[in-house]
Design an enzyme around this catalytic site. Sequence first.
Site, short mmCIF file in Angstrom:
data_model
loop_
_atom_site.label_atom_id
_atom_site.label_comp_id
_atom_site.label_asym_id
_atom_site.label_seq_id
_atom_site.Cartn_x
_atom_site.Cartn_y
_atom_site.Cartn_z
N ARG A 122 0.79 -1.06 0.11
CA ARG A 122 -0.02 0.05 0.04
C ARG A 122 0.91 1.34 -0.07
O ARG A 122 0.40 2.39 -0.61
CB ARG A 122 -0.79 0.08 1.25
CG ARG A 122 -2.02 -0.96 1.43
CD ARG A 122 -2.62 -0.91 2.71
NE ARG A 122 -3.49 0.25 3.05
CZ ARG A 122 -4.45 0.65 2.67
NH1 ARG A 122 -5.32 -0.15 1.84
NH2 ARG A 122 -4.94 1.80 2.93
N ARG A 126 9.84 6.35 -2.57
CA ARG A 126 10.26 7.36 -3.56
C ARG A 126 11.50 7.71 -3.87
O ARG A 126 11.97 8.06 -2.51
CB ARG A 126 9.05 8.43 -3.60
CG ARG A 126 7.65 8.08 -3.75
CD ARG A 126 6.73 9.02 -4.43
NE ARG A 126 5.57 8.88 -4.36
CZ ARG A 126 4.63 9.20 -3.28
NH1 ARG A 126 5.10 10.15 -2.60
NH2 ARG A 126 3.46 8.77 -3.58
N ARG A 198 -8.99 -6.12 13.38
CA ARG A 198 -8.50 -5.11 14.61
C ARG A 198 -9.48 -4.05 14.71
O ARG A 198 -10.19 -3.45 13.49
CB ARG A 198 -7.20 -4.51 13.84
CG ARG A 198 -6.08 -5.54 13.65
CD ARG A 198 -5.55 -6.24 14.80
NE ARG A 198 -4.65 -5.29 15.68
CZ ARG A 198 -4.25 -5.76 16.81
NH1 ARG A 198 -4.32 -6.89 17.45
NH2 ARG A 198 -3.47 -4.62 17.55
N ARG A 228 -0.37 6.34 15.97
CA ARG A 228 -0.54 7.70 15.48
C ARG A 228 -1.33 8.68 16.23
O ARG A 228 -2.39 8.32 16.79
CB ARG A 228 -0.87 7.86 13.90
CG ARG A 228 -2.31 7.18 13.62
CD ARG A 228 -2.48 6.82 12.24
NE ARG A 228 -3.68 6.31 11.91
CZ ARG A 228 -4.10 5.75 10.65
NH1 ARG A 228 -3.24 6.00 9.47
NH2 ARG A 228 -5.23 5.19 10.51
N GLU A 249 -4.22 7.11 18.55
CA GLU A 249 -5.01 5.97 18.06
C GLU A 249 -4.29 4.76 18.41
O GLU A 249 -2.98 4.54 18.26
CB GLU A 249 -5.00 6.25 16.49
CG GLU A 249 -5.61 5.14 15.61
CD GLU A 249 -5.59 5.64 14.33
OE1 GLU A 249 -5.68 6.79 13.91
OE2 GLU A 249 -5.64 4.74 13.35
N TYR A 297 -9.28 -5.53 2.76
CA TYR A 297 -8.57 -4.34 3.17
C TYR A 297 -8.96 -3.24 2.12
O TYR A 297 -7.83 -2.76 1.51
CB TYR A 297 -7.13 -4.43 3.73
CG TYR A 297 -6.36 -3.17 4.39
CD1 TYR A 297 -6.93 -1.88 4.71
CD2 TYR A 297 -5.24 -3.47 4.70
CE1 TYR A 297 -6.51 -1.04 5.16
CE2 TYR A 297 -4.36 -2.41 5.50
CZ TYR A 297 -4.88 -1.21 5.63
OH TYR A 297 -4.20 -0.04 6.21
N ASP A 299 -9.95 0.47 0.31
CA ASP A 299 -10.10 2.09 0.41
C ASP A 299 -11.42 2.12 0.16
O ASP A 299 -12.13 1.62 -0.74
CB ASP A 299 -8.84 2.72 -0.18
CG ASP A 299 -7.46 2.43 0.33
OD1 ASP A 299 -7.72 2.18 1.56
OD2 ASP A 299 -6.66 2.37 -0.34
N1 UDP Z 1 2.57 1.23 8.08
C1 UDP Z 1 3.98 1.30 8.93
N2 UDP Z 1 4.44 2.58 9.18
C2 UDP Z 1 3.76 3.72 9.01
C3 UDP Z 1 2.74 3.70 8.15
C4 UDP Z 1 2.13 2.40 7.84
O1 UDP Z 1 4.49 0.00 9.13
O2 UDP Z 1 4.18 4.60 9.42
C5 UDP Z 1 2.25 -0.07 7.76
C6 UDP Z 1 1.19 -0.70 8.85
O3 UDP Z 1 1.52 -2.18 8.80
C7 UDP Z 1 0.10 -0.20 7.99
C8 UDP Z 1 0.22 -0.51 6.62
O4 UDP Z 1 1.52 -0.04 6.25
O5 UDP Z 1 -1.07 -1.16 8.50
C9 UDP Z 1 -0.75 0.55 5.60
O6 UDP Z 1 -0.77 1.74 5.95
P1 UDP Z 1 -1.86 2.70 5.70
O7 UDP Z 1 -1.28 4.17 6.11
O8 UDP Z 1 -2.32 2.55 4.39
O9 UDP Z 1 -2.76 2.45 6.97
P2 UDP Z 1 -4.27 3.09 7.22
O10 UDP Z 1 -4.21 4.45 6.81
O11 UDP Z 1 -5.17 2.35 6.17
O12 UDP Z 1 -4.57 2.52 8.60
#
Ligand code: UDP
Length: 319
Positions: A122, A126, A198, A228, A249, A297, A299
């Site tokens: 996901r 870059r 989860r 976060r 969170e 999962y 979007d």
């Molecule tokens: N992830 C991570 N570190 C980060 C952000 C994301 O390891 O700083 C991993 C984590 O396993 C997460 C996945 O990447 O579940 C997908 O991240 P995304 O930001 O798409 O999660 P969402 O916003 O859907 O919770």
Amino acid sequence: MMHVYGPHIFHTDDETVWNYVNKFATFMPFQNRVKSTTQNAVYSLPINLLTINQFFGKTMRPDEAREFISAQADLSIEDPQSFEEQALRFVGRPLYEAFFKGYTEKQWGCSPTELPASILKRLPVRFNYDDNYFFHRFQGMPRDGYTAMVEAILDHPNIKVELQTTYDPSMSEDADHVFWSGPLDGYYDYKLGRLGYRTLDFERFDYEGDYQGCAVMNYGDREVPYTRITEHKHFSPWESHEGSVCYREFSRLAEPGDTPYYPIRLVEEKALLDEYQALAAAETKVTFVGRLGTYRYLDMDVTIGEALQTAATFMAKTV
Ligand code: UDP
């Protein structure tokens, strides 16, 4: 505007979906620029050239950074299966441990060796300074929030909304067809067992002024118990507010009665999922849709795109 179910940024490459949502909401320009606090520093996400240069204390150009990261990557992993293998193969151990390992253990409650590589796919890596979290043509935030958008979608003479009403199978007796967007296992009253999810707990705190200077700050360190912090006013930069509402969170396993957020899809869930999917496939009067109904999962844009497609297919069959 508060994102009470966690940060939701609308982004898509699908023009049909973008045009559809724009019929029901005015979208304001918004780009998600996430930061991560880890190992006593703040970095830019997704991992980009700024992240790499700051993390390693270098001044590399794109090609140099590519080469540098390749040297750290474990190229012996040819076909990464797990989240960890995917990370080690593409970014190497130091970046994996700083940005992904701790966060992912907190988010999913298991080792990244047990999770599928698809979860990490996901996120882009870059080799330029583009720090836009998403790589989609269309992005934005509904000016009046998602609640207003969904209300506008449902505002139709043929649509009757009944909230606070538990579904009972007898309700579908009068219906020609049921589109089920609740949990797949819930439709069958969990008779084969529960699919793992989860859930999230949000710990709200208020602040006078600007708490963190951005909408989303991730925390990569395992020792920090939350994944976060979202500061909601930064999701609507076209407004200005003195006060501020933030959410810490926390992720944990969903218990019966909790709101399911993320389908876990480990090996045992997959076996149970197969069984539920076999039941679902035999239904003639029920179609399962959405993140919960299909236990994927997804979007928002994919969910909406699939729903539009499901409706079109159904209408073509019935009309
Ligand atoms: N992830 C991570 N570190 C980060 C952000 C994301 O390891 O700083 C991993 C984590 O396993 C997460 C996945 O990447 O579940 C997908 O991240 P995304 O930001 O798409 O999660 P969402 O916003 O859907 O919770």
